[in-house]
Design an enzyme around this catalytic site. Structure first.
Site, PDB file in Angstrom:
ATOM      1  N   HIS A 191      15.419  46.704  37.639  1.00 57.81           N
ATOM      2  CA  HIS A 191      14.345  45.951  38.307  1.00 57.81           C
ATOM      3  C   HIS A 191      13.883  44.774  37.435  1.00 57.81           C
ATOM      4  CE1 HIS A 191      13.273  49.525  41.140  1.00 57.81           C
ATOM      5  NE2 HIS A 191      14.250  48.771  41.610  1.00 57.81           N
ATOM      6  N   HIS A 244       4.556  51.240  33.255  1.00 59.00           N
ATOM      7  CA  HIS A 244       3.407  50.644  33.952  1.00 59.00           C
ATOM      8  C   HIS A 244       2.087  51.341  33.613  1.00 59.00           C
ATOM      9  CE1 HIS A 244       5.585  48.023  36.849  1.00 59.00           C
ATOM     10  NE2 HIS A 244       6.552  48.916  36.689  1.00 59.00           N
ATOM     11  N   ASP A 290      11.117  43.342  36.872  1.00 59.08           N
ATOM     12  CA  ASP A 290       9.931  43.442  36.009  1.00 59.08           C
ATOM     13  C   ASP A 290      10.253  44.177  34.703  1.00 59.08           C
ATOM     14  OD1 ASP A 290      10.078  45.763  37.817  1.00 59.08           O
ATOM     15  OD2 ASP A 290       8.189  46.404  36.919  1.00 59.08           O
ATOM     16  N   HIS A 291      11.500  44.622  34.548  1.00 58.89           N
ATOM     17  CA  HIS A 291      11.924  45.279  33.305  1.00 58.89           C
ATOM     18  C   HIS A 291      12.980  44.486  32.544  1.00 58.89           C
ATOM     19  CE1 HIS A 291       9.776  49.114  34.206  1.00 58.89           C
ATOM     20  NE2 HIS A 291       9.768  48.516  35.390  1.00 58.89           N
ATOM     21  N   HIS A 302      16.239  50.157  33.476  1.00 57.94           N
ATOM     22  CA  HIS A 302      16.772  50.022  34.835  1.00 57.94           C
ATOM     23  C   HIS A 302      16.719  48.568  35.276  1.00 57.94           C
ATOM     24  CE1 HIS A 302      12.471  50.436  35.735  1.00 57.94           C
ATOM     25  NE2 HIS A 302      12.675  50.111  36.995  1.00 57.94           N
ATOM     26  N   HIS A 314      14.333  56.952  40.665  1.00 60.06           N
ATOM     27  CA  HIS A 314      13.679  55.674  40.990  1.00 60.06           C
ATOM     28  C   HIS A 314      14.768  54.664  41.367  1.00 60.06           C
ATOM     29  CE1 HIS A 314      10.801  52.383  40.688  1.00 60.06           C
ATOM     30  NE2 HIS A 314      11.546  51.799  39.776  1.00 60.06           N
ATOM     31  N   ASP A 364      10.383  53.587  34.770  1.00 59.20           N
ATOM     32  CA  ASP A 364       9.646  53.926  35.991  1.00 59.20           C
ATOM     33  C   ASP A 364      10.046  55.305  36.514  1.00 59.20           C
ATOM     34  OD1 ASP A 364       8.558  51.434  35.701  1.00 59.20           O
ATOM     35  OD2 ASP A 364       9.472  50.572  37.493  1.00 59.20           O
TER      36      ASP A 364
HETATM   37 FE    FE Z   1       8.633  48.641  37.178  1.00 61.94          FE
HETATM   38 ZN    ZN Z   2      11.216  49.875  38.645  1.00 55.16          ZN
END
Ligand code: FE
Ligand code: ZN
Length: 253
Positions: free
Chosen positions: A53, A163, A55-56, A51, A108, A125
């Site tokens: 985001h 995570h 942080d990915h 996805h 999400h 996530d």
């Molecule tokens: Fe994340």
């Molecule tokens: Zn995420």
């Protein structure tokens, strides 16, 4: 295939699934851990993104500078601004001589996808050990459907989440289902793993079905906890799920 987790940021994992030295790299939110692994022999064969985001996906540009032309697979979402092949529900790939299946799992985010490779589920996530992702863009109906799709995979499926949230998720799960013995055992295992400096992941789908309240909305004890929270009986599993998710959003262990 051989699995490892590269820690990133505070609590992210970049998953690496190797066949020999060559590897699939899942959700590289930053490049440095992958570059460090490459210095020790890792050869990326492809990048899989779940996805949009940051942080990915934040490390992808730097990895493509290091390995120009490295195949990248991603959901069809303009917010993922990289040269890539777009994949979605039902896409089937062949990577490192293994089949890769793609599932759409919105909730999400609206374009979130998951990958299944050789008994490993890369679910970003969407599903966490003992928890699930926040509903940033989706509805409870969508997320519950997405979780239900994941929940029917084989019990020994290795659940590779984005995570390390298992300890805090476990505290919430125990508030929902204090009498769940399997959950108590899993939480004890989590404490042992963390004390040893180990990831609590991968989990297995069988364990999640026994312990994760968000996969257990039909279980009487979980439904009763949602009813206590709502002050009335939930109409259905969706209402149970929505009540749990809203409770988790404000829960402090
Ligand atoms: Fe994340
Ligand atoms: Zn995420």
């Amino acid at each position: 295939m051989r699995l490892s987790a590269l820690p990133a940021f505070e609590d992210n994992y970049i998953w690496v699934l190797r066949e020999g030295r060559r590897a699939l790299v899942v959700d590289p939110g930053e490049a440095a851990p992958v570059l460090a692994a490459a210095a020790e022999g890792l050869e990326p064969a492809a990048i899989l993104l779940t996805h949009h985001h940051n942080d990915h996906i934040g490390g992808v540009h730097a990895l493509l500078e290091r390995w120009p032309g490295l195949p990248v697979f991603a959901p069809d979402d303009a917010r993922i601004d990289v040269e890539c092949e777009r994949v979605g529900e039902g896409s089937r790939l062949r990577l490192l001589d293994h089949g890769v299946e793609v599932m759409a799992v919105p909730g999400h985010t609206r374009s979130h996808i998951a990958y299944v490779v050789d008994g490993h589920l890369f679910c970003g996530d969407t599903l966490f050990s003992l928890g699930c992702g926040r509903l940033f863009e989706g509805t409870p109906v969508q997320m519950l459907e997405s979780l239900a799709k994941l929940a029917v995979l084989p019990a020994d499926t290795r659940v590779c989440c984005g995570h390390e949230y298992t300890r805090s998720n476990g505290a919430f799960a125990a508030a929902v289902e204090p009498g769940n013995a399997a959950l108590g055992a899993r939480r004890a295992e989590v404490e042992r793993l963390l004390a040893a400096g180990q990831p609590t992941l991968p989990s297995t789908l069988g364990s999640e079905r026994e312990c994760n309240p968000f996969l257990r909305c039909e279980v009487p004890a979980v439904r009763a906890a949602a009813a206590a929270r709502l002050g009335r009986e939930p109409a259905d599993a969706v209402e149970t799920f929505a009540a749990l998710r809203a409770w988790k959003d404000v829960f402090r262990a």
